[in-house]
Motif scaffolding. Structure first.
Motif, PDB file in Angstrom:
ATOM      1  N   LEU A  17      53.388 -54.949  81.501  1.00 23.15           N
ATOM      2  CA  LEU A  17      52.449 -54.328  82.416  1.00 23.15           C
ATOM      3  C   LEU A  17      51.197 -55.196  82.497  1.00 23.15           C
ATOM      4  CD1 LEU A  17      52.041 -51.710  84.076  1.00 23.15           C
ATOM      5  CD2 LEU A  17      50.929 -50.738  82.067  1.00 23.15           C
ATOM      6  N   HIS A  18      50.706 -55.410  83.716  1.00 20.71           N
ATOM      7  CA  HIS A  18      49.500 -56.225  83.900  1.00 20.71           C
ATOM      8  C   HIS A  18      48.413 -55.382  84.568  1.00 20.71           C
ATOM      9  CE1 HIS A  18      46.994 -59.737  84.522  1.00 20.71           C
ATOM     10  NE2 HIS A  18      46.790 -59.310  85.766  1.00 20.71           N
ATOM     11  N   PRO A  19      47.199 -55.348  84.040  1.00 15.07           N
ATOM     12  CA  PRO A  19      46.808 -56.064  82.822  1.00 15.07           C
ATOM     13  C   PRO A  19      47.347 -55.364  81.571  1.00 15.07           C
ATOM     14  CG  PRO A  19      45.000 -54.736  83.612  1.00 15.07           C
ATOM     15  CD  PRO A  19      46.079 -54.613  84.643  1.00 15.07           C
ATOM     16  N   LYS A  20      47.445 -56.113  80.462  1.00 11.59           N
ATOM     17  CA  LYS A  20      47.941 -55.516  79.230  1.00 11.59           C
ATOM     18  C   LYS A  20      46.985 -54.420  78.761  1.00 11.59           C
ATOM     19  CE  LYS A  20      50.774 -59.164  77.199  1.00 11.59           C
ATOM     20  NZ  LYS A  20      51.010 -60.011  76.011  1.00 11.59           N
ATOM     21  N   CYS A  21      47.563 -53.352  78.237  1.00 16.02           N
ATOM     22  CA  CYS A  21      46.773 -52.208  77.779  1.00 16.02           C
ATOM     23  C   CYS A  21      46.991 -52.056  76.278  1.00 16.02           C
ATOM     24  CB  CYS A  21      47.185 -50.942  78.509  1.00 16.02           C
ATOM     25  SG  CYS A  21      47.104 -51.115  80.305  1.00 16.02           S
ATOM     26  N   PRO A  22      46.134 -52.672  75.462  1.00 16.92           N
ATOM     27  CA  PRO A  22      46.396 -52.718  74.014  1.00 16.92           C
ATOM     28  C   PRO A  22      46.018 -51.420  73.293  1.00 16.92           C
ATOM     29  CG  PRO A  22      44.362 -53.852  74.509  1.00 16.92           C
ATOM     30  CD  PRO A  22      44.938 -53.429  75.836  1.00 16.92           C
ATOM     31  N   PHE A  23      46.670 -51.186  72.201  1.00 17.56           N
ATOM     32  CA  PHE A  23      46.320 -50.086  71.310  1.00 17.56           C
ATOM     33  C   PHE A  23      46.812 -50.443  69.911  1.00 17.56           C
ATOM     34  CE2 PHE A  23      50.344 -49.078  73.392  1.00 17.56           C
ATOM     35  CZ  PHE A  23      51.181 -48.847  72.326  1.00 17.56           C
ATOM     36  N   THR A  24      46.453 -49.638  68.940  1.00 17.15           N
ATOM     37  CA  THR A  24      46.807 -49.900  67.547  1.00 17.15           C
ATOM     38  C   THR A  24      47.520 -48.687  66.961  1.00 17.15           C
ATOM     39  OG1 THR A  24      44.857 -51.294  67.295  1.00 17.15           O
ATOM     40  CG2 THR A  24      45.919 -50.562  65.277  1.00 17.15           C
ATOM     41  N   TYR A  25      48.600 -48.935  66.226  1.00 18.02           N
ATOM     42  CA  TYR A  25      49.270 -47.865  65.492  1.00 18.02           C
ATOM     43  C   TYR A  25      48.524 -47.630  64.181  1.00 18.02           C
ATOM     44  CZ  TYR A  25      53.351 -48.702  68.510  1.00 18.02           C
ATOM     45  OH  TYR A  25      54.194 -48.852  69.576  1.00 18.02           O
ATOM     46  N   TYR A  26      48.188 -46.386  63.916  1.00 13.96           N
ATOM     47  CA  TYR A  26      47.550 -46.021  62.655  1.00 13.96           C
ATOM     48  C   TYR A  26      48.339 -44.903  61.980  1.00 13.96           C
ATOM     49  CZ  TYR A  26      43.178 -48.615  62.216  1.00 13.96           C
ATOM     50  OH  TYR A  26      42.244 -49.607  62.010  1.00 13.96           O
ATOM     51  N   MET A  27      48.478 -45.026  60.658  1.00 12.26           N
ATOM     52  CA  MET A  27      49.035 -43.942  59.848  1.00 12.26           C
ATOM     53  C   MET A  27      47.891 -43.302  59.078  1.00 12.26           C
ATOM     54  SD  MET A  27      51.822 -44.046  56.733  1.00 12.26           S
ATOM     55  CE  MET A  27      50.843 -45.258  55.831  1.00 12.26           C
ATOM     56  N   PHE A  28      47.744 -41.998  59.227  1.00 11.50           N
ATOM     57  CA  PHE A  28      46.737 -41.250  58.483  1.00 11.50           C
ATOM     58  C   PHE A  28      47.464 -40.446  57.413  1.00 11.50           C
ATOM     59  CE2 PHE A  28      44.885 -42.186  62.569  1.00 11.50           C
ATOM     60  CZ  PHE A  28      43.588 -42.568  62.250  1.00 11.50           C
ATOM     61  N   LEU A  29      47.170 -40.742  56.162  1.00 12.78           N
ATOM     62  CA  LEU A  29      47.895 -40.174  55.023  1.00 12.78           C
ATOM     63  C   LEU A  29      46.982 -39.227  54.255  1.00 12.78           C
ATOM     64  CD1 LEU A  29      50.442 -40.227  53.165  1.00 12.78           C
ATOM     65  CD2 LEU A  29      49.347 -42.106  51.935  1.00 12.78           C
ATOM     66  N   LYS A  30      47.413 -37.968  54.144  1.00 10.40           N
ATOM     67  CA  LYS A  30      46.655 -37.015  53.344  1.00 10.40           C
ATOM     68  C   LYS A  30      46.928 -37.294  51.866  1.00 10.40           C
ATOM     69  CE  LYS A  30      47.854 -32.648  53.130  1.00 10.40           C
ATOM     70  NZ  LYS A  30      48.106 -31.258  53.556  1.00 10.40           N
ATOM     71  N   PRO A  31      45.907 -37.418  51.031  1.00 13.49           N
ATOM     72  CA  PRO A  31      46.131 -37.679  49.600  1.00 13.49           C
ATOM     73  C   PRO A  31      47.106 -36.675  48.998  1.00 13.49           C
ATOM     74  CG  PRO A  31      43.807 -37.875  50.117  1.00 13.49           C
ATOM     75  CD  PRO A  31      44.471 -37.342  51.366  1.00 13.49           C
ATOM     76  N   SER A  32      48.116 -37.175  48.285  1.00 10.30           N
ATOM     77  CA  SER A  32      49.168 -36.312  47.744  1.00 10.30           C
ATOM     78  C   SER A  32      49.755 -36.934  46.484  1.00 10.30           C
ATOM     79  CB  SER A  32      50.269 -36.114  48.796  1.00 10.30           C
ATOM     80  OG  SER A  32      51.393 -35.471  48.246  1.00 10.30           O
ATOM     81  N   ASP A  33      50.182 -36.067  45.564  1.00 10.48           N
ATOM     82  CA  ASP A  33      50.850 -36.525  44.341  1.00 10.48           C
ATOM     83  C   ASP A  33      52.359 -36.607  44.528  1.00 10.48           C
ATOM     84  OD1 ASP A  33      48.430 -36.644  42.964  1.00 10.48           O
ATOM     85  OD2 ASP A  33      48.560 -34.537  42.351  1.00 10.48           O
TER      86      ASP A  33
END
Length: 253
Positions: A217-233
């Protein structure tokens, strides 16, 4: 009281049946006293990630951990970012446009944020589509064809594309939360937005879709994958997070 002749014949067998039944009851009672612990893991993500990567990850995890229950919920980017202000999920995995990145990181008070890859928005279509011969698709091209969006929230402009385009200017677009129907629309001449890197890496899931093309696709539409991790044992939550962090699904092929 006396047994009949038939009673005399079957009496030893009845004694064996009663004895065996008592043993079965004892075994079942002992098993009930040792209940199997079911570990529940709640994950929130974008529909196209659930449709590809997470479906495969969940299946492979359940094969190795049958005592685990994985629940994957789907939502738009807006809804996922809203959930960062709560503690309802163990893992939230979402693509974030640059315009929303600061807000997402600021709102993630209950989570540890881990970047897992970069990507950009692309489009997919059937190889018989009139635009299939073009290497790069522009928004002008899209304004002259039919477009389908996957939308789980039943709200207009909930697509990732709405961060980059005014999708209301498209000639004809529809939204659906039914993934099977979504795929049918593409097979019948609709163009859909997709994640370029993720879509090309999900080979096993889309191996049967040999007639579907992914176009830049032009123009390129950038984004970032993020993982949000809840603190866990939980070791299993940590294992899942490690797999997401170390996989190559979110890396350019």
């Amino acid at each position: 009281v006396y047994l009949t002749e038939l009673g005399e014949q079957i009496y030893p067998h009845i004694k064996n049946i009663v004895s065996e039944y008592a043993i079965v009851e004892q075994l079942c009672s002992a098993q009930q006293q040792k209940p199997v612990a079911i570990e529940k893991i709640n994950i929130l993500t974008h529909p196209l990630i659930a449709d590809t990567y997470l479906s495969e990850l969940a299946i492979s995890t359940l094969n190795n951990h049958p005592q685990c229950h994985i629940q994957v919920r789907e939502a738009s980017i807006e809804r996922c970012i809203e959930e960062l202000g709560h503690q309802n999920y163990d893992i939230i995995l979402i693509p974030i446009p640059k315009s929303q990145l600061d807000k997402a990181l600021l709102d993630s008070n209950f989570y540890i944020a881990e970047k897992v890859g970069d990507d950009y928005l692309a489009v997919e279509m059937h190889l018989s589509h009139p635009l299939a011969h073009k290497n790069t698709i522009t928004f002008k091209d899209l304004s002259c064809t039919n477009v389908i969006f996957i939308n789980q929230d039943h709200e207009k402009d909930a697509s990732l594309a709405s961060y980059y385009f005014d999708i209301r200017k498209l000639k004809n677009f529809i939204e659906t939360d039914n993934l099977a129907l979504y795929r049918k629309y593409i097979a019948n001449g609709f163009v859909a937005f997709t994640f370029n890197t993720l879509r090309k890496n999900a080979i096993s899931y889309f191996s049967k879709e040999k007639d579907i093309l992914v176009k830049s696709l032009h123009p390129k539409c950038p984004f970032t994958y993020y993982m949000f991790l809840k603190p866990s044992d939980s070791p299993l939550v940590q294992e899942l997070a490690q797999k997401i962090q170390n996989n190559n699904y979110f890396s350019a092929p």
